[in-house]
Design a protein around this motif. Sequence first.
Motif, PDB file in Angstrom:
ATOM      1  N   GLN A  22       0.535  -1.191  -0.294  1.00  0.00           N
ATOM      2  CA  GLN A  22      -0.046  -0.180   0.503  1.00  0.00           C
ATOM      3  C   GLN A  22       0.460   1.208   0.131  1.00  0.00           C
ATOM      4  O   GLN A  22       0.911   2.319  -1.063  1.00  0.00           O
ATOM      5  N   GLU A  59      -5.907  -7.984   0.390  1.00  0.00           N
ATOM      6  CA  GLU A  59      -6.087  -6.911   0.733  1.00  0.00           C
ATOM      7  C   GLU A  59      -5.602  -5.546   1.316  1.00  0.00           C
ATOM      8  O   GLU A  59      -6.153  -5.015   1.588  1.00  0.00           O
ATOM      9  N   GLN A  63      -7.899  -2.392   0.061  1.00  0.00           N
ATOM     10  CA  GLN A  63      -7.988  -0.518   1.543  1.00  0.00           C
ATOM     11  C   GLN A  63      -7.623   0.397   0.074  1.00  0.00           C
ATOM     12  O   GLN A  63      -8.078   1.047   0.809  1.00  0.00           O
ATOM     13  N   GLU A  67      -9.207   4.111  -0.177  1.00  0.00           N
ATOM     14  CA  GLU A  67      -8.846   4.842   0.021  1.00  0.00           C
ATOM     15  C   GLU A  67      -8.781   6.000  -1.288  1.00  0.00           C
ATOM     16  O   GLU A  67      -9.148   7.446  -0.439  1.00  0.00           O
ATOM     17  N   ASP A  94      -4.737   9.334   7.988  1.00  0.00           N
ATOM     18  CA  ASP A  94      -4.524   8.118   6.950  1.00  0.00           C
ATOM     19  C   ASP A  94      -3.362   8.357   6.324  1.00  0.00           C
ATOM     20  O   ASP A  94      -2.491   9.203   6.549  1.00  0.00           O
ATOM     21  N   PRO A 406     -12.850  -6.447   2.288  1.00  0.00           N
ATOM     22  CA  PRO A 406     -12.141  -5.610   2.040  1.00  0.00           C
ATOM     23  C   PRO A 406     -13.393  -4.921   0.676  1.00  0.00           C
ATOM     24  O   PRO A 406     -13.889  -3.129   0.249  1.00  0.00           O
ATOM     25  N   ARG A 420     -13.668   2.631   7.846  1.00  0.00           N
ATOM     26  CA  ARG A 420     -12.086   1.639   8.390  1.00  0.00           C
ATOM     27  C   ARG A 420     -12.798  -0.011   8.461  1.00  0.00           C
ATOM     28  O   ARG A 420     -13.398  -0.173   9.636  1.00  0.00           O
ATOM     29  N   HIS A 424      -7.517  -3.110   8.373  1.00  0.00           N
ATOM     30  CA  HIS A 424      -6.300  -1.447   8.171  1.00  0.00           C
ATOM     31  C   HIS A 424      -5.967  -1.408   9.825  1.00  0.00           C
ATOM     32  O   HIS A 424      -4.098  -0.577   9.643  1.00  0.00           O
TER      33      HIS A 424
END
Length: 480
Positions: A22, A59, A63, A67, A94, A406, A420, A424
């Motif tokens: 990420q 995953e 995420q 976002e 974040d 997710p 969230r 997370h």
Amino acid sequence: MPWQTLIDVTRDAPVPLTAQIQGTIRQEIAEGTLRPGVRLPSSRQLAEDLRVSRSVVVEAYGQLIAEGYLEALRGSGTWISQHLPPSAVPTLLDDGVVPDVRWDLRPGTIDGTAFPQREWLAAYQQALTGAGGRELGYPPLSGATALRTELAGYLGRTRGVRTTPRQIMVTSGFAQVLSLLGAALPRLGIDALGMEDPCHHRQRQFVAEAGLRVRSVPVDEDGIDVDALARTGARAVLVTPAHQFPTGATLSTERRAALVRWAEDVDGFVVEDDYDGELWFDETPRPLALQRLCPDRVLYAGTASKSLSPALRLAWIAVPPRLTSLLEQTRARRDLGSEILTQLAFTELLASGGFDRHLRRRRARLRARRLLLERAVRSHLPDARILGAAAGLHAYVELPRHVDEPRLVAAALHRSVLVRGGAHFRHGTRPAPPALVIGCAAVPGAALPEAVAAIGRACADLPSGLPTTAPDPRRSPCPN
């Protein structure tokens, strides 16, 4: 450029593989290397390239979709979002882009209208009027003496904290506390810090960057697993015993005693993060500070970020007497103290009773929000249940095991709900039921049921969504 060159992972790093993927994608987007519309490899292909489990990539993609960094369509692949904001500024909540949504349910978001502007202005004016040459010079390294005196009395009467003004240090937020501990603990021969799993993901990052090795310790309904902590070999641990973040669990009486015994056995320390201690509105009495059980082993930390505003950057830590000089010496190498006028204004607010009056109003408002959330969850997510004590600015909503977390987070975002998932905040590979961590402070009260209803519709649209039948009245999935 091959994807395995652009996106890389390090297995011996303290950051989870999912978070590494990420972070790399976020950074490459921010630097302009990955442009809107660029197609990403499939989760299967990237997992093969990186030699990781496909679930790690799934995953990470999920995420990033939640976002707003990525977009995905079943059967058509995943690509960089066409609607990225022009800038990506990292925050505590974040690591970058915050999509423009109708309902922002991230935990930690603040309702700006709750700030006591009139009382704060009066306190600030009083502080400024009374400030002389000494107050307007360089501040005391550990904070204004008047504030430390007020805090010692306040923490004693409201939390049972056993401390003195000399043992309290005022800091610029809890992040500075972690930074100071990262520099001080190695001087005591402590180079690793146990951290709850799940916990605040940015705190884990701060600790690692401060130079301490992170040792993840699982949490259950009774709080941190002390036996698991003992197996890590760590001699210090960071805990949220009153209202565990994010699960809401309260450390049981047996675990509290066991945690103190552990600290004594390993000649170590417990850092008690009482991040939302003022905002308790559960029917059960709020537990007193863990620190009172063993003031020589427990460091008690609090903050004004949840009770007033994170913009103040105001926190405090009560330390054992033998650590006072060490913390001051450590800080002397890093800064010249925190901004003094804010400290003096907070002193006035405490001394006048204005802070107590503000907290009574704040708790009543948040209690009403919590009831709205519980009713909305019962109506729109009937097989879900809210865990933990009713306190603070968020609630941990556990979902049925068949729900794809997710995908639900991504589907909620498509309905303009930013929320969230429990993953997370998790670090280890220990399986856990899917969950949502819902912040209920920033969204107007009347809009909270609408936001949860949108999540319910998003869940129902998933291939294995929640059933739409009414909940069994004999169950109590959302205890007050």
